[in-house]
Design an enzyme around this catalytic site. Sequence first.
Site, PDB file in Angstrom:
ATOM      1  N   LYS A  13     -10.396 -29.787 -26.531  1.00 57.00           N
ATOM      2  CA  LYS A  13      -9.083 -30.357 -26.183  1.00 57.00           C
ATOM      3  C   LYS A  13      -8.864 -31.719 -26.857  1.00 57.00           C
ATOM      4  CE  LYS A  13      -9.446 -30.452 -21.662  1.00 57.00           C
ATOM      5  NZ  LYS A  13     -10.867 -30.033 -21.522  1.00 57.00           N
ATOM      6  N   ARG A  88      -5.347 -31.058 -13.495  1.00 58.11           N
ATOM      7  CA  ARG A  88      -6.619 -30.354 -13.389  1.00 58.11           C
ATOM      8  C   ARG A  88      -6.723 -29.536 -12.117  1.00 58.11           C
ATOM      9  NH1 ARG A  88     -10.033 -33.548 -17.129  1.00 58.11           N
ATOM     10  NH2 ARG A  88     -12.170 -32.799 -17.090  1.00 58.11           N
ATOM     11  N   ARG A 128     -23.408 -32.457 -27.519  1.00 60.75           N
ATOM     12  CA  ARG A 128     -22.638 -33.703 -27.433  1.00 60.75           C
ATOM     13  C   ARG A 128     -23.435 -34.768 -26.664  1.00 60.75           C
ATOM     14  NH1 ARG A 128     -16.576 -33.419 -25.112  1.00 60.75           N
ATOM     15  NH2 ARG A 128     -17.461 -33.716 -23.063  1.00 60.75           N
ATOM     16  N   ARG A 134     -23.062 -39.238 -23.349  1.00 60.51           N
ATOM     17  CA  ARG A 134     -22.156 -39.334 -22.201  1.00 60.51           C
ATOM     18  C   ARG A 134     -22.920 -39.063 -20.913  1.00 60.51           C
ATOM     19  NH1 ARG A 134     -16.222 -36.644 -22.697  1.00 60.51           N
ATOM     20  NH2 ARG A 134     -16.687 -36.157 -20.538  1.00 60.51           N
ATOM     21  N   ARG A 145     -19.513 -29.307 -13.843  1.00 66.85           N
ATOM     22  CA  ARG A 145     -18.169 -29.488 -14.426  1.00 66.85           C
ATOM     23  C   ARG A 145     -17.534 -28.140 -14.765  1.00 66.85           C
ATOM     24  NH1 ARG A 145     -18.875 -33.034 -19.312  1.00 66.85           N
ATOM     25  NH2 ARG A 145     -16.650 -33.445 -19.235  1.00 66.85           N
TER      26      ARG A 145
END
Length: 194
Positions: A13, A88, A128, A134, A145
């Site tokens: 996204k 969301r 990632r 992160r 998630r």
Amino acid sequence: MRMILLGAPGSGKGTQGEKLAAAFGVPRISTGDALRAAVKSGTELGRRAKTAMDAGDLVADELVVGIVEERLSLPDASEGFILDGFPRNTAQSRILDQLLLKNHLPAVEVALHLDVDDEEIVSRLLARASEQGRADDREEVIRSRIRVYNNETHPLLDYYAKQNKLIAVPGVGGVNEIFDAIRLAVIAVESGLA
Ligand code: AMP
């Protein structure tokens, strides 16, 4: 263009949102980026959001709605926006519809679903994690998630499909290839062909 991006974390996204924002000349508005910035600078908002973010849960609606409301009121959003990461859940979609109405802005035109399967998502997010470090990209948080996405956000596909605003594009392949597929799908939905 007033578009929202739907898709699991790691579905692309952010990348496609940047390209779409540049192509349409409208801002990309990311609630995740805004929340991470708030956490980093230690604001009250950041402090209140951090626990949920670290656990891979959604932060309270009122916190993100405040961010979106403020951002949509800036002049550069008056001609359109690419919303990345909001809404969301169904409550947030209804709030967005009301916010646009209240501010005399046209409704969302397109909801784009970047479709990527769960296992591909897990491996992308693990990659990632090692690149960007992160805090919410650890495996158990990643699984949580994805669960939150499937339970809370996935039902929005139906919400926008019922309004004939949904386009679904497979989020696999090269960045430009996916972008071209999105462009074609947007043209189709705008001309009533989809
Ligand atoms: P993202 O970068 O969009 O994946 O967002 C990172 C994290 O920020 C999410 O896992 C949530 O904890 C929080 N977040 C971002 N957008 C929202 C939203 N619209 N509602 C609730 N929490 C959000």
